[in-house]
Design an enzyme around this catalytic site. Structure first.
Site: not given
Length: 291
Positions: A209, A211
């Site tokens: 991902d 952040d």
């Protein structure tokens, strides 16, 4: 010469190692407590490989609940010389996108309350950690990725937070502003302990991902992290399998000195060493303590 034994620690979404043959499970008793799980020992090609699920099967253990000392000690006791940590992480850079593997070479430890050393009062030691990742091991991982046509980014700084919560927006902006590349919850004190045990260490950081600093992406959540990690587990297995097939039969000297990290590191005079602590150090420091 020392036989090379490749250890692999699997993080979130990586609870097994496909391609491991002639598997046997071994429950290793450690004086440091209970490891995360039984070790799965087998081979890939001619290389002996030892796999450990960092969070245990069923993901029982939180990042703060892992007994890192017992894990590294157990791996040392079965002869692991080189250790690859497969770890999910968040990214602070747009070009380090979800699905990419990052071969980090530096760490910043922001954890609190974790036991980060095998040594202490009664047997004090200080090991060099300027270069926590073994350069030759990292180069072998990069070569294996190229052979398997798996894109990787070589180099970068991994900041290890305590967790188990994900970053606040302010924390994420701070770490990005400091120039860190990825963030995770588990590679510290893992890398520190591996160095103390004279095990050469390297990380394959799987970006799951961006952040929460990223304005065009939702907050980080477990479902998306695990989905990306599981989707990349087969690629990680391919990478490790290629690394193992091409691995040398004998341990190579580490340019960062991990293979002899305890040379000159112990400060406590023999007559003042705590015998109980010395007994616990039989696997980790037996080479220099004479255990």
């Amino acid at each position: 010469m020392t036989k090379a034994v490749l250890g692999v620690i699997g993080g979130s979404g990586v609870y097994d190692l496909p391609g491991l043959e002639e598997i046997r499970e071994k429950v290793v008793e450690s004086p440091w407590g209970e490891p995360s799980d039984a070790l799965r020992i087998g081979r890939i090609g001619q290389t002996e490989v030892v796999f450990l699920a960092r969070h245990g099967r069923g993901h029982r253990l939180s990042p703060s609940g892992i007994n890192y000392r017992a894990n590294i000690d157990a791996l040392k006791r079965v002869g692991v010389t080189d250790l690859v940590s497969i770890s999910a992480c968040g990214s602070f850079r747009s070009e380090l996108h979800p699905g990419l593997f990052v071969l980090v070479d530096q760490f910043v430890d922001r954890t609190v309350g974790r036991e980060s050393s095998f040594f202490g009062n009664g047997c004090v030691a200080h090991v060099p950690l300027a270069h926590p990742v073994g350069p030759a091991l990292q180069a072998r991982i990069a070569a294996a990725a190229a052979a398997e046509d798996l894109p990787v980014h070589k180099g970068g700084t991994y900041v290890c937070m305590e967790g188990p919560q994900f970053s606040t927006y302010a924390e994420s902006l701070t770490y990005k502003g400091l120039g860190y590349d990825v963030i995770g919850m588990t590679n510290m004190p893992e890398a520190k302990l591996a160095r103390e045990a004279e095990i050469t260490f390297a990380t394959i950081a799987m970006v799951t991902d961006f952040d929460c600093w990223h304005p065009n992406h939702d907050d980080v959540d477990v479902a998306s992290v695990v989905a990306v990690a599981r989707a990349n587990a087969s690629k990680a297995a391919r990478l490790v399998a290629r690394l193992a097939r091409d691995f040398p039969a004998e341990r190579e000297d580490c340019p960062a000195g991990s293979h002899r990290a305890l040379d000159g590191a112990i400060m406590t005079a023999p007559s003042h060493r705590d015998p109980n602590l010395v007994r616990k150090l039989d696997a980790v420091a037996g080479r220099v303590l004479g255990s």
